[in-house]
Scaffold this active site. Structure first.
Site, mmCIF file in Angstrom:
data_model
loop_
_atom_site.group_PDB
_atom_site.id
_atom_site.type_symbol
_atom_site.label_atom_id
_atom_site.label_comp_id
_atom_site.label_asym_id
_atom_site.label_seq_id
_atom_site.Cartn_x
_atom_site.Cartn_y
_atom_site.Cartn_z
ATOM 1 N N HIS A 34 0.831 -1.200 0.000
ATOM 2 C CA HIS A 34 0.000 0.000 0.000
ATOM 3 C C HIS A 34 0.866 1.251 0.000
ATOM 4 O O HIS A 34 2.075 1.191 0.236
ATOM 5 C CB HIS A 34 -0.924 0.023 1.222
ATOM 6 N N LYS B 4 -0.723 4.778 4.499
ATOM 7 C CA LYS B 4 -1.513 3.777 5.225
ATOM 8 C C LYS B 4 -0.760 3.392 6.494
ATOM 9 O O LYS B 4 0.353 2.863 6.440
ATOM 10 C CB LYS B 4 -1.767 2.548 4.358
#
Length: 237
Positions: free
Chosen positions: A134, A138
């Site tokens: 990600h 995040k």
């Protein structure tokens, strides 16, 4: 609909655009600068709240809206140890709660594919592992999507009993490796390896739009509903 947005990062802004393009109204935007205003969201001004915030604030935001009897669609991760508490509050207040670790249609198809493959791989001599990648913003790891995939695999494959977010030599542990790379919306790989070959299924998101569209569909689904729902209910899986 009159929709409250709790969380106004990149996802919240993508959701806002789809809502407005669909003819809905934004009743309230709550972000890091006005967090105290979440308590001002009520059934009189808002039909449903879409909540995408950080793990440390998600639980309080959800509970505040449910306490005020406003249905909530949440995509926040990193708070799920309190999930049963939220379900109890939702039922006590007689309102609605919709949760998904991932609102993408493709990912939810991927969840079902993962469960089916896990069943097929029982006793076939393969070891399984997972990788999730990600964007660097995040904060939680592994991702909520990776946890859902891991739980689906473990429930359907007798070789694994639990997951860990690190490399593991224990054959009963499903290792999940988390990587954070600039500008990656989300990639999830489930791999089965043996001495002779490797089988891999993968979902690669190209943008946030798919997640945002799913969240708006969930909000439309929740208007007037009481109880706890998931993507299985929305998609009739």
């Amino acid at each position: 609909m009159k929709v409250g947005l709790v969380g106004y990062g990149k996802m919240g802004q993508a959701i806002e655009k789809i809502l407005l393009d669909s003819g809905h109204t934004i009743s309230k935007i709550v972000n890091i600068d006005n967090t105290e205003e979440v308590g001002e969201i009520t059934p009189e001004n808002t039909d449903v709240v879409i909540e995408f915030t950080a793990p440390e604030s998600a639980l309080d935001n959800i509970k505040s809206c449910l306490t005020n009897k406003v249905p909530v669609v949440s995509g926040s991760t990193g708070w799920l140890e309190h999930y049963s508490e939220v379900v109890d509050l939702c039922n006590q207040q007689g309102t609605g709660f919709f949760y998904a670790s991932n609102y993408s249609l493709g990912v939810n198809i991927f969840f079902k594919l993962n469960e089916q493959l896990a069943k097929m791989m029982n006793g076939q001599g393969y070891d399984s592992s997972m990788l999730e990648i990600h964007h660097t913003q995040k904060l939680d790891a592994p991702s909520g999507t990776a946890i859902t995939l891991a739980e689906g695999l473990i429930a359907n494959n007798e070789a694994k009993s639990n997951w860990v977010n690190k490399p593991s030599d224990n054959p009963k542990e499903l290792e999940i490796i988390s990587e954070r790379v600039d500008s990656v919306p989300g990639t999830h790989d489930v791999t089965y390896s043996s001495e002779v070959d490797t089988i891999k299924i993968s979902h690669v998101a190209h943008s946030r739009e798919g997640f945002a569209q799913g969240a708006v569909r969930a909000a439309e689904f929740m208007v007037g509903k009481v109880g706890v729902y998931s993507m299985d209910d929305l998609l009739n899986f």
